[in-house]
Design a protein around this motif. Structure first.
Motif, PDB file in Angstrom:
ATOM      1  N   LYS A 268      61.126  20.378   3.650  1.00 10.53           N
ATOM      2  CA  LYS A 268      59.693  20.540   3.912  1.00 10.53           C
ATOM      3  C   LYS A 268      58.920  20.704   2.603  1.00 10.53           C
ATOM      4  O   LYS A 268      57.879  20.073   2.390  1.00 10.53           O
ATOM      5  CB  LYS A 268      59.491  21.747   4.822  1.00 10.53           C
ATOM      6  N   THR A 269      59.457  21.538   1.727  1.00 13.48           N
ATOM      7  CA  THR A 269      58.806  21.764   0.428  1.00 13.48           C
ATOM      8  C   THR A 269      58.773  20.485  -0.393  1.00 13.48           C
ATOM      9  O   THR A 269      57.752  20.144  -1.008  1.00 13.48           O
ATOM     10  CB  THR A 269      59.560  22.862  -0.348  1.00 13.48           C
ATOM     11  N   ALA A 270      59.887  19.748  -0.397  1.00 14.69           N
ATOM     12  CA  ALA A 270      59.961  18.502  -1.161  1.00 14.69           C
ATOM     13  C   ALA A 270      58.970  17.470  -0.632  1.00 14.69           C
ATOM     14  O   ALA A 270      58.328  16.749  -1.406  1.00 14.69           O
ATOM     15  CB  ALA A 270      61.380  17.944  -1.106  1.00 14.69           C
ATOM     16  N   ILE A 271      58.834  17.391   0.680  1.00 11.58           N
ATOM     17  CA  ILE A 271      57.897  16.444   1.292  1.00 11.58           C
ATOM     18  C   ILE A 271      56.459  16.785   0.908  1.00 11.58           C
ATOM     19  O   ILE A 271      55.662  15.907   0.556  1.00 11.58           O
ATOM     20  CB  ILE A 271      58.069  16.440   2.828  1.00 11.58           C
ATOM     21  N   GLN A 272      56.134  18.051   0.960  1.00 12.78           N
ATOM     22  CA  GLN A 272      54.777  18.476   0.618  1.00 12.78           C
ATOM     23  C   GLN A 272      54.452  18.192  -0.842  1.00 12.78           C
ATOM     24  O   GLN A 272      53.328  17.805  -1.184  1.00 12.78           O
ATOM     25  CB  GLN A 272      54.599  19.955   0.934  1.00 12.78           C
ATOM     26  N   LYS A 273      55.429  18.358  -1.726  1.00  8.54           N
ATOM     27  CA  LYS A 273      55.213  18.120  -3.149  1.00  8.54           C
ATOM     28  C   LYS A 273      54.899  16.658  -3.443  1.00  8.54           C
ATOM     29  O   LYS A 273      54.272  16.330  -4.455  1.00  8.54           O
ATOM     30  CB  LYS A 273      56.440  18.553  -3.956  1.00  8.54           C
ATOM     31  N   ASN A 301      55.559  20.061  11.884  1.00  7.47           N
ATOM     32  CA  ASN A 301      56.773  20.524  11.194  1.00  7.47           C
ATOM     33  C   ASN A 301      56.442  21.074   9.814  1.00  7.47           C
ATOM     34  O   ASN A 301      56.944  22.122   9.404  1.00  7.47           O
ATOM     35  CB  ASN A 301      57.783  19.391  11.065  1.00  7.47           C
ATOM     36  N   LEU A 302      55.604  20.354   9.098  1.00  5.40           N
ATOM     37  CA  LEU A 302      55.256  20.775   7.742  1.00  5.40           C
ATOM     38  C   LEU A 302      54.474  22.088   7.739  1.00  5.40           C
ATOM     39  O   LEU A 302      54.519  22.845   6.782  1.00  5.40           O
ATOM     40  CB  LEU A 302      54.453  19.675   7.047  1.00  5.40           C
ATOM     41  N   GLU A 303      53.758  22.329   8.840  1.00  4.34           N
ATOM     42  CA  GLU A 303      53.003  23.584   8.966  1.00  4.34           C
ATOM     43  C   GLU A 303      53.860  24.714   9.523  1.00  4.34           C
ATOM     44  O   GLU A 303      53.395  25.852   9.673  1.00  4.34           O
ATOM     45  CB  GLU A 303      51.782  23.360   9.849  1.00  4.34           C
ATOM     46  N   GLY A 304      55.103  24.378   9.894  1.00  2.00           N
ATOM     47  CA  GLY A 304      56.035  25.398  10.363  1.00  2.00           C
ATOM     48  C   GLY A 304      55.995  25.657  11.851  1.00  2.00           C
ATOM     49  O   GLY A 304      56.493  26.673  12.317  1.00  2.00           O
ATOM     50  N   ASN A 305      55.476  24.655  12.641  1.00  2.00           N
ATOM     51  CA  ASN A 305      55.318  24.893  14.080  1.00  2.00           C
ATOM     52  C   ASN A 305      56.009  23.852  14.938  1.00  2.00           C
ATOM     53  O   ASN A 305      55.616  23.628  16.072  1.00  2.00           O
ATOM     54  CB  ASN A 305      53.824  24.916  14.462  1.00  2.00           C
ATOM     55  N   GLY A 306      56.995  23.203  14.391  1.00  2.00           N
ATOM     56  CA  GLY A 306      57.589  22.127  15.205  1.00  2.00           C
ATOM     57  C   GLY A 306      59.076  21.994  15.003  1.00  2.00           C
ATOM     58  O   GLY A 306      59.741  22.835  14.419  1.00  2.00           O
ATOM     59  N   GLY A 307      59.614  20.897  15.514  1.00  2.00           N
ATOM     60  CA  GLY A 307      61.032  20.580  15.403  1.00  2.00           C
ATOM     61  C   GLY A 307      61.243  19.119  15.686  1.00  2.00           C
ATOM     62  O   GLY A 307      60.309  18.400  15.998  1.00  2.00           O
ATOM     63  N   LYS A 308      62.476  18.664  15.572  1.00  2.00           N
ATOM     64  CA  LYS A 308      62.769  17.246  15.789  1.00  2.00           C
ATOM     65  C   LYS A 308      62.455  16.829  17.211  1.00  2.00           C
ATOM     66  O   LYS A 308      62.085  15.717  17.457  1.00  2.00           O
ATOM     67  CB  LYS A 308      64.228  16.948  15.456  1.00  2.00           C
TER      68      LYS A 308
END
Length: 308
Positions: A268-273, A301-308
């Motif tokens: 997630k961190t890598a994607i946001q960067k 997901n990136l906001e921390g509220n989801g899943g696959k």
């Protein structure tokens, strides 16, 4: 005499194939490029099945020694027939994988493409996915990803995307070295190849180990770059229908891949960067709901509220 009888029977089988009207057209979805008109002639259908059952076993014996023109014709007919769900089962049941998997190793690129195309069609069937893995199709298809032909690359990646739907096949494709080759094609392939390679990575990412491995091998960068390409292209209004269709499918698969890869916290961190958020935001209200839905889920997901 046996050889003469074999070829007479074979050409009769090919004639049965040819009596069916084929409608070949380009498309951008992840199933098949060939469409065949349905035929309600029960008698002809029964004759075809009888011929298939008898001759496919003979074709397997002659596959390595037959001339390439014959191999091309048979592989093409099997690819066309495998569009139909019932045929997908029958071709495998009668031993078609024992013919098609060796043909992926042919020295003729057109035979390789047609064999990969047939396998891509057969791999739509969930039961076939396990059988194909058992027959060595995964390793053969991964080898074709190194082809110099983008047409072969596309069909091989498409087949692996379908095979990667299976939970059992996800680690097998990774163990056979499929991930780095798919990552490479996602970065350098033509748009139709990118679509299939990224679709395969998206399916493989629904596995915790693969999710980390794709990122470790540099998979994020080509996916994000492809998403930027699609988002920027869709922002204009000058594209013809086919080009728009390809860009929409590319955007869908990129957003789906990012959704599946963004479950892991470090990913997630890598994607946001990489600045992915702005591209996803530009697509979350896109008129094509398939694209918009995948973009919204990736953002959750990136906001921390989801899943696959």
């Amino acid at each position: 005499l046996c050889v003469v009888i074999f070829f007479c029977d074979l050409f009769e089988m090919l004639n049965l194939f040819s009596r069916k009207k084929n409608n070949v057209e380009e498309r951008t979805e992840t199933k098949s490029d060939f469409e065949i008109e349905e035929n309600d002639d029960v008698e002809q259908d029964s004759a075809f099945l009888r011929s298939l059952r008898i001759n496919l076993s003979r074709l397997i014996i002659y596959a390595e020694s037959a001339d390439t023109s014959l191999q091309r014709e048979v592989a093409e007919k099997l690819a066309n027939e495998a569009v139909k769900s019932a045929r997908q089962v029958q071709i495998v049941e009668y031993g078609g994988l024992k013919l098609l998997v060796p043909l992926t190793k042919s020295s003729d690129q057109e035979v390789q493409r047609l064999a990969a195309h047939a396998l891509a069609n057969l791999s739509v069937n969930a039961d076939n996915q396990k059988l194909m893995a058992n027959e060595g199709a995964i390793a053969s298809l991964i080898s074709l990803l190194d082809s110099s032909s983008d047409l072969i690359q596309r069909q091989a990646a498409k087949a692996l995307a379908n095979l990667g739907v299976s939970t059992d096949n996800k680690p097998k494709i990774a163990d056979e070295g499929g991930i780095p080759k798919l990552v490479r094609l996602a970065g350098i392939g033509q748009i139709p190849v990118k679509i299939e390679a990224i679709a395969a990575l998206a399916n493989l990412a629904v596995n915790d180990a693969n999710e980390l491995e794709i990122v470790r091998l540099g998979g994020l960068e080509p996916i994000v770059q492809s998403m930027a390409l699609a988002a920027e292209g869709l922002d204009g209004n000058s594209k013809v229908d086919r080009e728009m269709g390809l860009l929409e499918e590319l955007a869908t698969q990129c957003a789906r891949a990012l959704r599946n890869l963004s479950v892991n916290a470090s990913n997630k961190t890598a994607i946001q960067k990489l600045g992915t958020t702005r591209h996803l935001q530009s697509l979350m209200n896109y008129p094509n709901e398939k694209i918009a839905q995948q973009a919204r889920r990736a953002l959750r997901n990136l906001e921390g509220n989801g899943g696959k």
